[in-house]
Write a protein that holds these residues in place. Structure first.
Motif, PDB file in Angstrom:
ATOM      1  N   GLY A  23      57.481  16.521 116.624  1.00 21.23           N
ATOM      2  CA  GLY A  23      58.168  15.997 115.492  1.00 21.23           C
ATOM      3  C   GLY A  23      56.736  16.486 114.061  1.00 21.23           C
ATOM      4  O   GLY A  23      55.250  16.975 114.387  1.00 21.23           O
ATOM      5  N   VAL A  24      57.712  16.394 112.923  1.00 17.42           N
ATOM      6  CA  VAL A  24      56.468  17.042 111.710  1.00 17.42           C
ATOM      7  C   VAL A  24      55.902  15.461 111.052  1.00 17.42           C
ATOM      8  O   VAL A  24      57.145  14.708 110.554  1.00 17.42           O
ATOM      9  N   PRO A  25      55.295  15.662 110.304  1.00 16.18           N
ATOM     10  CA  PRO A  25      54.152  14.191 110.297  1.00 16.18           C
ATOM     11  C   PRO A  25      54.886  14.158 108.824  1.00 16.18           C
ATOM     12  O   PRO A  25      55.164  15.377 107.783  1.00 16.18           O
ATOM     13  N   VAL A  26      54.861  13.125 108.440  1.00 14.62           N
ATOM     14  CA  VAL A  26      55.382  13.359 107.100  1.00 14.62           C
ATOM     15  C   VAL A  26      54.410  13.129 105.912  1.00 14.62           C
ATOM     16  O   VAL A  26      52.883  13.446 105.908  1.00 14.62           O
ATOM     17  N   PRO A  27      54.725  14.125 105.135  1.00 13.91           N
ATOM     18  CA  PRO A  27      53.401  14.413 104.002  1.00 13.91           C
ATOM     19  C   PRO A  27      52.867  13.743 103.350  1.00 13.91           C
ATOM     20  O   PRO A  27      53.805  12.865 102.572  1.00 13.91           O
ATOM     21  N   LEU A  72      56.229   9.960  95.326  1.00 14.73           N
ATOM     22  CA  LEU A  72      57.284  10.412  94.191  1.00 14.73           C
ATOM     23  C   LEU A  72      57.762   9.234  93.874  1.00 14.73           C
ATOM     24  O   LEU A  72      58.084   8.127  94.662  1.00 14.73           O
ATOM     25  N   PRO A  73      58.183   8.919  93.104  1.00  9.82           N
ATOM     26  CA  PRO A  73      58.544   8.127  91.942  1.00  9.82           C
ATOM     27  C   PRO A  73      60.135   8.217  92.133  1.00  9.82           C
ATOM     28  O   PRO A  73      60.936   8.512  92.772  1.00  9.82           O
ATOM     29  N   LEU A  74      60.403   6.663  92.463  1.00 10.47           N
ATOM     30  CA  LEU A  74      61.964   6.206  92.619  1.00 10.47           C
ATOM     31  C   LEU A  74      62.380   6.384  94.254  1.00 10.47           C
ATOM     32  O   LEU A  74      62.846   5.756  94.593  1.00 10.47           O
ATOM     33  N   VAL A  75      61.996   7.574  94.654  1.00  8.37           N
ATOM     34  CA  VAL A  75      62.946   8.422  95.776  1.00  8.37           C
ATOM     35  C   VAL A  75      61.727   8.547  96.819  1.00  8.37           C
ATOM     36  O   VAL A  75      62.326   8.732  98.336  1.00  8.37           O
ATOM     37  N   ALA A  76      60.784   7.637  96.801  1.00  7.57           N
ATOM     38  CA  ALA A  76      59.763   7.754  97.956  1.00  7.57           C
ATOM     39  C   ALA A  76      60.158   7.039  99.102  1.00  7.57           C
ATOM     40  O   ALA A  76      60.266   7.380 100.334  1.00  7.57           O
ATOM     41  N   GLU A  77      60.634   5.676  99.614  1.00  8.55           N
ATOM     42  CA  GLU A  77      61.149   5.019 100.262  1.00  8.55           C
ATOM     43  C   GLU A  77      62.451   5.775 101.064  1.00  8.55           C
ATOM     44  O   GLU A  77      61.988   5.507 102.484  1.00  8.55           O
ATOM     45  N   TRP A  96      63.790   8.685 105.913  1.00 14.23           N
ATOM     46  CA  TRP A  96      64.986   9.782 105.816  1.00 14.23           C
ATOM     47  C   TRP A  96      64.177  10.282 107.464  1.00 14.23           C
ATOM     48  O   TRP A  96      64.499  10.722 108.425  1.00 14.23           O
ATOM     49  N   TRP A  97      62.908  10.576 106.797  1.00 13.77           N
ATOM     50  CA  TRP A  97      62.408  11.896 106.921  1.00 13.77           C
ATOM     51  C   TRP A  97      61.291  10.942 108.731  1.00 13.77           C
ATOM     52  O   TRP A  97      62.121  11.973 109.827  1.00 13.77           O
ATOM     53  N   LEU A  98      61.331  10.128 109.290  1.00 11.11           N
ATOM     54  CA  LEU A  98      61.166   9.019 109.806  1.00 11.11           C
ATOM     55  C   LEU A  98      62.027   9.151 111.301  1.00 11.11           C
ATOM     56  O   LEU A  98      61.734   9.106 112.198  1.00 11.11           O
ATOM     57  N   GLU A  99      63.281   9.490 110.298  1.00  4.42           N
ATOM     58  CA  GLU A  99      64.253   9.338 111.185  1.00  4.42           C
ATOM     59  C   GLU A  99      65.250  10.542 111.941  1.00  4.42           C
ATOM     60  O   GLU A  99      65.252  10.404 113.223  1.00  4.42           O
ATOM     61  N   HIS A 100      64.784  11.251 110.660  1.00  5.33           N
ATOM     62  CA  HIS A 100      65.325  12.854 111.469  1.00  5.33           C
ATOM     63  C   HIS A 100      64.451  13.752 111.628  1.00  5.33           C
ATOM     64  O   HIS A 100      64.822  14.854 112.185  1.00  5.33           O
TER      65      HIS A 100
END
Length: 361
Positions: free
Chosen positions: A96-100, A106-111, A116-120
């Motif tokens: 699995g690729v850890p979240v960088p 990142l503002p606004l789009v971080a969550e 998405w990163w955790l799911e895919h």
């Protein structure tokens, strides 16, 4: 009346011939440009006693090695880097690729991005599933693109063969070809052809010297900068930058993408430093070094060289890099020849020239 009508038949014939050979004009033009650029070396070898056939064959092999050598290095380095990338992707797919860290800031789009990163990507096997889904969606487009690219590669291979064949013939019979061209030019427009005959070799060789030396310089300098900044595969990126530097706008695209790559890896200071150094180096090269190397040989001002390069490549592609400065050199040659030897001197009252008629031309 005879002077005007004698142009009709040659112009009609040249137009019909251009239509007949329209798909091969690029090969003929490239062969002519390469012959003009390398002709002094070919003549030097002939003066040293080389047979024409041996000199032509050697020149052709030298050109092929000059272009193929960097390409072999590029593909060799690329294959090594692709093997390393494949091993890295296999490892990421298994663990699995850890979240960088930069993604969470990142503002606004971080969550939503982290979710998405955790799911895919963060789950084992997620990278493989994502690749399969993406390729499945784009497979029809990839198939069409591969079919088009296949036919394009075959056509370009044919054009390359015709270019090399034409260049070989020009090396062997260049003197006879120039004899016929000179005769036709002197019969049709002796004054204009004499100017073109004088300007063309200087312009083409000056442009080739400027483009080639700048491409090598930018490839080396930016390649060292990539290595200092810690970019992956700096040799490969330096070779790619050198190739792209042949085209205006290619070098800034290259170091900008590398800077974004470093920024994506979390190396923001290195990315900013690389982008700043690339911008400064590009400004110095494009504003001072490149116009001096190209314009010095044909006595062109800075703006003429700059607009000749940009206009040529935007209109005709890569070959426009040579055609643009050549047309600018012809234009300024005509302007200089048509300028009066002694300018008119006007009086402030009568606005008439001086009384000396010899001073007016």
């Amino acid at each position: 009346m005879r002077t005007k009508t004698q142009w009709i038949l040659p112009v009609l014939f040249a137009t019909a011939l251009a239509l007949l050979l329209q798909h091969f004009l690029g090969s003929i033009a490239w062969a002519g440009l390469l012959a003009v650029i390398t002709w002094p070396l070919h003549q030097r070898m002939l003066r040293r006693g080389w047979p024409p056939l041996a000199s032509a064959a050697f020149m052709l092999i030298l050109l092929i090695v000059s272009f193929v050598g960097p390409s072999v290095l590029l593909f060799h380095t690329l294959s090594s880097e692709l093997a390393s990338l494949q091993r890295l992707l296999i490892s990421f797919n298994q663990t699995g690729v850890p979240v960088p860290a930069w993604l969470t800031g990142l503002p606004l789009v971080a969550e939503p991005a982290v979710t998405w990163w955790l799911e895919h990507l963060a789950v084992p096997g997620g990278l493989n599933a994502l690749v399969r889904t993406t390729l499945g969606d784009f497979m029809p487009h990839l198939t069409d693109t591969a079919r088009v690219w296949g036919s394009t590669i075959l056509a370009n291979a044919l054009y390359l063969f015709l270019t090399l064949l034409t260049l070989f013939v020009l090396y062997l019979h260049g003197a006879a070809v120039m004899h016929y061209i000179d005769g036709a030019g002197q019969r049709l427009a002796p004054v204009q052809y004499a100017k073109l005959r004088r300007v063309l070799p200087l312009s083409v060789r000056g442009t080739a010297l400027g483009l080639g030396s700048i491409a090598i310089l930018e490839g080396i300098v930016l390649g060292v900068a990539y290595w200092i900044a810690g970019a992956p595969a700096p040799v490969l990126l330096g070779v790619i930058t050198g190739y792209l530097a042949l085209i205006p706008g290619g070098a800034p695209l290259s170091f900008t993408m590398v800077s974004l790559l470093l920024f994506g890896q979390g190396n923001s200071a290195e990315a900013l430093g690389l982008f700043t150094w690339g911008a400064v180096e590009l400004f110095l090269v494009d504003k001072f070094i490149r116009p001096k190397l190209i314009g010095k040989r044909v006595n062109l001002p800075f703006l003429a060289v700059l607009f000749g390069l940009l206009g040529g490549v935007s209109t005709l592609g890569v070959i426009g890099l040579f055609v643009g400065p050549l047309m600018m050199a012809i234009l300024f040659g005509w302007l200089r020849d048509s300028t009066p030897a002694a300018p008119l001197v006007l009086t402030p009252v009568a606005l008439e020239p001086l009384n000396d008629p010899q001073g007016i031309r």
